[in-house]
Design a protein around this motif. Structure first.
Motif, PDB file in Angstrom:
ATOM      1  N   TYR A 151       0.827  -1.207   0.000  1.00 15.84           N
ATOM      2  CA  TYR A 151       0.000   0.000   0.000  1.00 15.84           C
ATOM      3  C   TYR A 151       0.858   1.253   0.000  1.00 15.84           C
ATOM      4  O   TYR A 151       0.549   2.233  -0.680  1.00 15.84           O
ATOM      5  N   ALA A 152       1.967   1.237   0.749  1.00 14.66           N
ATOM      6  CA  ALA A 152       2.871   2.383   0.754  1.00 14.66           C
ATOM      7  C   ALA A 152       3.424   2.632  -0.638  1.00 14.66           C
ATOM      8  O   ALA A 152       3.557   3.782  -1.072  1.00 14.66           O
ATOM      9  N   ALA A 153       3.736   1.555  -1.370  1.00 17.55           N
ATOM     10  CA  ALA A 153       4.228   1.701  -2.745  1.00 17.55           C
ATOM     11  C   ALA A 153       3.142   2.289  -3.640  1.00 17.55           C
ATOM     12  O   ALA A 153       3.422   3.109  -4.526  1.00 17.55           O
ATOM     13  N   THR A 154       1.899   1.893  -3.395  1.00 16.59           N
ATOM     14  CA  THR A 154       0.786   2.457  -4.162  1.00 16.59           C
ATOM     15  C   THR A 154       0.645   3.949  -3.899  1.00 16.59           C
ATOM     16  O   THR A 154       0.385   4.734  -4.823  1.00 16.59           O
ATOM     17  N   LEU A 155       0.834   4.367  -2.651  1.00 12.56           N
ATOM     18  CA  LEU A 155       0.771   5.791  -2.330  1.00 12.56           C
ATOM     19  C   LEU A 155       1.857   6.570  -3.065  1.00 12.56           C
ATOM     20  O   LEU A 155       1.616   7.680  -3.548  1.00 12.56           O
ATOM     21  N   ASP A 156       3.051   5.990  -3.150  1.00 10.57           N
ATOM     22  CA  ASP A 156       4.132   6.640  -3.893  1.00 10.57           C
ATOM     23  C   ASP A 156       3.740   6.815  -5.357  1.00 10.57           C
ATOM     24  O   ASP A 156       3.993   7.863  -5.971  1.00 10.57           O
ATOM     25  N   GLU A 157       3.118   5.782  -5.934  1.00  9.72           N
ATOM     26  CA  GLU A 157       2.703   5.847  -7.334  1.00  9.72           C
ATOM     27  C   GLU A 157       1.604   6.890  -7.532  1.00  9.72           C
ATOM     28  O   GLU A 157       1.627   7.657  -8.502  1.00  9.72           O
ATOM     29  N   ALA A 183      11.513  18.033 -13.548  1.00  9.42           N
ATOM     30  CA  ALA A 183      10.693  18.830 -12.634  1.00  9.42           C
ATOM     31  C   ALA A 183       9.734  17.935 -11.864  1.00  9.42           C
ATOM     32  O   ALA A 183       9.554  18.082 -10.643  1.00  9.42           O
ATOM     33  N   ARG A 184       9.108  16.986 -12.568  1.00  6.26           N
ATOM     34  CA  ARG A 184       8.173  16.069 -11.896  1.00  6.26           C
ATOM     35  C   ARG A 184       8.869  15.276 -10.801  1.00  6.26           C
ATOM     36  O   ARG A 184       8.357  15.141  -9.688  1.00  6.26           O
ATOM     37  N   ASP A 185      10.036  14.732 -11.105  1.00  9.83           N
ATOM     38  CA  ASP A 185      10.747  13.908 -10.133  1.00  9.83           C
ATOM     39  C   ASP A 185      11.171  14.722  -8.908  1.00  9.83           C
ATOM     40  O   ASP A 185      11.092  14.237  -7.773  1.00  9.83           O
ATOM     41  N   VAL A 186      11.619  15.960  -9.144  1.00  6.80           N
ATOM     42  CA  VAL A 186      12.039  16.808  -8.028  1.00  6.80           C
ATOM     43  C   VAL A 186      10.851  17.126  -7.121  1.00  6.80           C
ATOM     44  O   VAL A 186      10.941  17.007  -5.890  1.00  6.80           O
ATOM     45  N   LEU A 190      10.104  16.326  -3.214  1.00  3.66           N
ATOM     46  CA  LEU A 190       9.886  17.423  -2.263  1.00  3.66           C
ATOM     47  C   LEU A 190       8.641  17.219  -1.417  1.00  3.66           C
ATOM     48  O   LEU A 190       8.621  17.582  -0.235  1.00  3.66           O
ATOM     49  N   ILE A 191       7.586  16.666  -2.015  1.00  7.19           N
ATOM     50  CA  ILE A 191       6.327  16.507  -1.281  1.00  7.19           C
ATOM     51  C   ILE A 191       6.198  15.120  -0.655  1.00  7.19           C
ATOM     52  O   ILE A 191       5.115  14.760  -0.177  1.00  7.19           O
ATOM     53  N   SER A 192       7.280  14.373  -0.621  1.00  6.00           N
ATOM     54  CA  SER A 192       7.257  13.066   0.019  1.00  6.00           C
ATOM     55  C   SER A 192       6.884  13.196   1.493  1.00  6.00           C
ATOM     56  O   SER A 192       7.336  14.119   2.177  1.00  6.00           O
ATOM     57  N   PRO A 193       6.066  12.275   2.018  1.00  6.87           N
ATOM     58  CA  PRO A 193       5.756  12.296   3.452  1.00  6.87           C
ATOM     59  C   PRO A 193       7.012  12.244   4.312  1.00  6.87           C
ATOM     60  O   PRO A 193       7.052  12.818   5.398  1.00  6.87           O
ATOM     61  N   ALA A 194       8.044  11.552   3.825  1.00  3.58           N
ATOM     62  CA  ALA A 194       9.286  11.466   4.595  1.00  3.58           C
ATOM     63  C   ALA A 194       9.920  12.835   4.772  1.00  3.58           C
ATOM     64  O   ALA A 194      10.459  13.151   5.839  1.00  3.58           O
ATOM     65  N   VAL A 195       9.858  13.667   3.732  1.00  2.81           N
ATOM     66  CA  VAL A 195      10.416  15.018   3.830  1.00  2.81           C
ATOM     67  C   VAL A 195       9.603  15.848   4.819  1.00  2.81           C
ATOM     68  O   VAL A 195      10.164  16.559   5.669  1.00  2.81           O
ATOM     69  N   HIS A 196       8.290  15.767   4.726  1.00  2.00           N
ATOM     70  CA  HIS A 196       7.450  16.504   5.669  1.00  2.00           C
ATOM     71  C   HIS A 196       7.731  16.073   7.095  1.00  2.00           C
ATOM     72  O   HIS A 196       7.818  16.911   8.008  1.00  2.00           O
TER      73      HIS A 196
END
Length: 224
Positions: A151-157, A183-186, A190-196
């Motif tokens: 499910y975590a992988a699905t959230l990343d997708e 730009a998309r990858d950056v 940036l908005i990854s939950p891990a960064v937050h």
């Protein structure tokens, strides 16, 4: 960069797993109650199992049922966390996609790169703050539960799909200062939950996170 259709984006971000007993008490609203109040969710860096138990206990308390009933209804801890997370992402349990929510509409309505960066950062903050407690559980539990890992992988997708749509729109308007795929990858990172979660750990406020993301988008992704 291949842009998925808006239909696929709406499908990916819709509350895809209706809550067990939707429309029938006690679970309708119970998961929302955990999102709103966070009953029993320990702060800080409690062990993953402790937080998972806290989520289960919180749903049981909000629904007025036993913990055993919660597990029998949802089946697995991954299904329970998914149900709570889906509500947290959208803000309620109505079958309306994230793409059709006001925050996403404000991003689409932005008239220039400056407005676009501010609206996107505000949307990212809104989602991150709502889903934060559950994302701590998921981040800490990755690798320990096959269903939860999937499910975590699905959230990343799903996050990648959403980022692709917004970057594609900015590219069509000529707002990007870099290649759309880059730009998309950056932005996806940036908005990854891990960064937050790292900003939370460093004591940043929601305003700090939103301002940082706005400034970073303007500096790295969008033209002046």
């Amino acid at each position: 960069m291949t842009l998925p259709s808006r239909t696929r984006w709406k499908w990916a971000c819709r509350t895809s797993n209706p809550l067990p007993g939707r429309g029938e008490r006690p679970f309708h609203g119970a998961v929302r109650g955990v999102d709103d109040e966070g009953p029993g969710l320990p702060a800080g860096h409690a062990a993953p199992d402790d937080r998972e138990v806290a989520v289960r206990d919180g749903v049981a308390e909000a629904a007025g049922v036993s913990q055993e009933t919660v597990y029998k209804t949802f089946g697995t801890k991954a299904a329970l966390l998914k149900a709570v997370h889906d509500v947290a992402m959208a803000g309620d349990d109505e079958p309306v996609s994230v793409a059709d929510r006001p925050a996403a509409q404000r991003v689409r309505a932005a008239a220039n790169p400056e407005e676009g960066a501010a609206a996107y950062a505000a949307m990212a903050r809104e989602i991150s703050e709502r889903a934060g407690p559950l994302m701590r559980v998921m981040l800490a539990s990755r690798g320990g539960d096959a269903d939860l890992e999937a499910y975590a992988a699905t959230l990343d997708e799903q996050r990648l799909i959403g980022t692709t749509i917004h970057i594609g729109r900015w590219a069509e308007r000529g707002w990007l200062r870099t290649d759309p795929t880059h730009a998309r990858d950056v932005v996806w990172m940036l908005i990854s939950p891990a960064v937050h979660e790292m900003t939370v750990a460093r004591g940043w406020s929601g305003d700090d996170y939103e301002s940082w993301l706005t400034e970073t988008l303007r500096a790295l992704i969008l033209r002046p």
